[in-house]
Motif scaffolding. Structure first.
Motif, short mmCIF file in Angstrom:
data_model
loop_
_atom_site.label_atom_id
_atom_site.label_comp_id
_atom_site.label_asym_id
_atom_site.label_seq_id
_atom_site.Cartn_x
_atom_site.Cartn_y
_atom_site.Cartn_z
N LEU A 2 -20.49 -6.75 43.10
CA LEU A 2 -21.92 -6.96 42.95
C LEU A 2 -22.60 -5.65 42.60
CD1 LEU A 2 -24.22 -9.08 43.34
CD2 LEU A 2 -24.40 -8.25 45.66
N GLU A 3 -23.28 -5.62 41.46
CA GLU A 3 -23.96 -4.39 41.04
C GLU A 3 -25.47 -4.49 41.15
OE1 GLU A 3 -22.52 -3.29 37.21
OE2 GLU A 3 -20.45 -3.28 37.89
N GLU A 42 -27.56 0.10 46.20
CA GLU A 42 -27.08 1.47 46.32
C GLU A 42 -25.87 1.68 45.41
OE1 GLU A 42 -25.32 3.05 50.21
OE2 GLU A 42 -27.50 3.13 50.49
N PRO A 43 -25.91 2.68 44.53
CA PRO A 43 -24.78 2.92 43.62
C PRO A 43 -23.48 3.20 44.37
CG PRO A 43 -26.67 4.28 43.02
CD PRO A 43 -26.99 3.63 44.33
N ARG A 52 -23.01 -5.66 53.59
CA ARG A 52 -24.44 -5.35 53.57
C ARG A 52 -24.83 -4.87 52.17
NH1 ARG A 52 -25.28 -0.33 52.56
NH2 ARG A 52 -23.93 1.31 53.29
N ILE A 53 -26.13 -5.01 51.90
CA ILE A 53 -26.71 -4.52 50.65
C ILE A 53 -27.88 -3.64 51.04
CG2 ILE A 53 -27.99 -5.17 48.57
CD1 ILE A 53 -26.38 -7.82 48.62
#
Length: 114
Positions: A2-3, A42-43, A52-53
């Motif tokens: 997921l980007e 977050e890169p 988590r994101i």
């Protein structure tokens, strides 16, 4: 991997948070609303591995204060993500606010998806 977050998911979560704030029993968040959630994550982060994101949200009485947002991924959200599905269905329903933790002083919000 997921980007970024889906724009429809961000809009659905924004709407759900604003509705939850309005109906809250907690006076300090009743006047808040959410005016946006950044789809950027977050890169280099691996949301499936970390569960988590980390992103940003704009929340406040005018909806313009920048908050650090952590979205914790439950089993449903992870499964939908792995299957290439939108995580909208993992946003909790109902009127309770046990799935969010917001600190207006430090401008941080944590959201737990199903």
């Amino acid at each position: 991997m997921l980007e970024s977050l889906d724009e429809n998911f961000c809009s659905a979560l924004e709407y759900r948070l604003s509705r939850l704030f309005r109906k809250s029993d907690k006076k300090e968040i009743r006047s808040l609303w959410c005016d946006g959630i950044s789809p950027a994550i977050e890169p280099g982060d691996n949301p499936i591995k970390s569960k988590r994101i980390q992103t940003k949200a704009w929340i406040g009485k005018d909806g313009q204060e920048e908050y650090s947002m952590t979205i914790l991924l439950g089993y449903e959200a992870i499964g939908q993500n792995l299957n290439g599905e939108n995580m909208i269905e993992a946003i909790p329903e109902g009127e309770g606010d046990v799935w969010i933790d917001i600190n207006t002083d430090s401008r941080k919000i944590t959201v737990q998806l199903n």
